[in-house]
Design a protein around this motif. Structure first.
Motif, short mmCIF file in Angstrom:
data_model
loop_
_atom_site.label_atom_id
_atom_site.label_comp_id
_atom_site.label_asym_id
_atom_site.label_seq_id
_atom_site.Cartn_x
_atom_site.Cartn_y
_atom_site.Cartn_z
N GLU A 50 0.83 -1.21 0.00
CA GLU A 50 0.00 0.00 0.00
C GLU A 50 0.86 1.26 0.00
OE1 GLU A 50 -3.64 0.19 -0.05
OE2 GLU A 50 -3.10 -1.75 -0.89
N ALA A 51 2.00 1.22 0.67
CA ALA A 51 2.91 2.37 0.70
C ALA A 51 3.43 2.67 -0.70
CB ALA A 51 4.08 2.09 1.65
N GLU A 52 3.74 1.63 -1.45
CA GLU A 52 4.22 1.82 -2.81
C GLU A 52 3.11 2.40 -3.70
OE1 GLU A 52 6.67 -0.75 -6.11
OE2 GLU A 52 6.68 -1.44 -4.04
N LYS A 53 1.88 1.93 -3.50
CA LYS A 53 0.75 2.49 -4.25
C LYS A 53 0.52 3.95 -3.90
CE LYS A 53 -1.82 -1.87 -4.52
NZ LYS A 53 -3.01 -2.57 -4.01
N LEU A 54 0.64 4.29 -2.61
CA LEU A 54 0.46 5.67 -2.18
C LEU A 54 1.51 6.57 -2.83
CD1 LEU A 54 -0.79 7.94 -0.48
CD2 LEU A 54 0.69 7.20 1.40
N LEU A 55 2.74 6.12 -2.83
CA LEU A 55 3.82 6.91 -3.43
C LEU A 55 3.54 7.16 -4.92
CD1 LEU A 55 6.47 8.25 -2.75
CD2 LEU A 55 7.62 6.09 -3.20
N ALA A 56 3.08 6.14 -5.61
CA ALA A 56 2.75 6.28 -7.03
C ALA A 56 1.61 7.27 -7.24
CB ALA A 56 2.39 4.92 -7.63
N GLU A 57 0.60 7.19 -6.39
CA GLU A 57 -0.56 8.08 -6.52
C GLU A 57 -0.19 9.53 -6.19
OE1 GLU A 57 -4.56 8.99 -7.41
OE2 GLU A 57 -3.27 7.31 -7.93
N VAL A 58 0.62 9.74 -5.17
CA VAL A 58 1.05 11.09 -4.81
C VAL A 58 1.85 11.71 -5.95
CG1 VAL A 58 2.54 12.43 -3.27
CG2 VAL A 58 0.95 10.78 -2.31
N THR A 59 2.77 10.97 -6.52
CA THR A 59 3.58 11.52 -7.62
C THR A 59 2.72 11.77 -8.85
OG1 THR A 59 4.33 9.30 -8.25
CG2 THR A 59 5.77 10.57 -6.83
N ILE B 97 -0.48 12.71 -8.79
CA ILE B 97 -1.23 13.94 -8.49
C ILE B 97 -0.32 15.16 -8.61
CG2 ILE B 97 -2.43 15.22 -6.67
CD1 ILE B 97 -3.49 12.44 -5.69
N LEU B 98 0.89 15.07 -8.06
CA LEU B 98 1.83 16.20 -8.10
C LEU B 98 2.41 16.42 -9.50
CD1 LEU B 98 3.79 15.64 -4.77
CD2 LEU B 98 2.11 17.44 -5.24
N GLY B 99 2.43 15.37 -10.31
CA GLY B 99 2.99 15.48 -11.66
C GLY B 99 4.50 15.53 -11.68
N ILE B 100 5.14 15.03 -10.62
CA ILE B 100 6.61 15.00 -10.56
C ILE B 100 7.07 13.65 -10.01
CG2 ILE B 100 6.92 17.50 -10.26
CD1 ILE B 100 7.29 16.99 -7.24
N GLU B 101 8.27 13.26 -10.39
CA GLU B 101 8.88 12.07 -9.80
C GLU B 101 10.37 12.34 -9.60
OE1 GLU B 101 9.23 7.44 -10.94
OE2 GLU B 101 7.20 8.24 -10.84
#
Length: 129
Positions: free
Chosen positions: A23-32, A34-38
């Protein structure tokens, strides 16, 4: 039944979320998303999560509570840092992760990302007394 997660905001305005590894990995993917940055720190955090056991062992041997992913100086200057530090927790067979987000990541972004993953979100803010 919906899942509930708490976003903890400390006095320095850093936000932390504790989730299972996947779930942490999914959250990180979703946050990036939304922010449009990685930025570099996100890629480094993915590397830590995908090699959980090796990094957990390193943390344990060095008596560290948190791992700090490397950050690009350019990302720091531009305010594009997403992850401040990561804590890896083993509870029996269960692997848990505490993601500590940079103070410039809005709590609204984390709330939206967690809701997109099916969580009910509580925000707990610690303030000076």
């Amino acid at each position: 039944m919906s899942k509930t997660v708490t976003i903890e905001v400390d006095m320095g305005k850093y936000k932390s979320v504790e989730l299972d590894l996947e779930e942490a990995e999914k959250l990180l993917a979703e946050v990036t998303r939304i922010l449009g940055i990685e930025p570099n720190d996100v890629n480094e955090t993915y590397r830590i999560l995908r090699n959980f056991d090796a990094f957990h062992e390193t943390m344990r041997k060095k008596f560290k509570d948190y791992l700090v992913p490397s950050k690009s100086m350019n990302d720091m200057i531009l305010g594009r840092v997403v992850i401040d530090k990561v804590k890896l927790i083993k509870e029996g067979d269960r692997r848990r992760v505490v993601l500590v987000f940079d103070r410039r990541v809005p709590v609204e972004v984390l709330t939206e990302a967690l809701k997109n993953l099916g969580y009910d979100v509580e925000v707990k803010t610690y303030k000076f007394i």
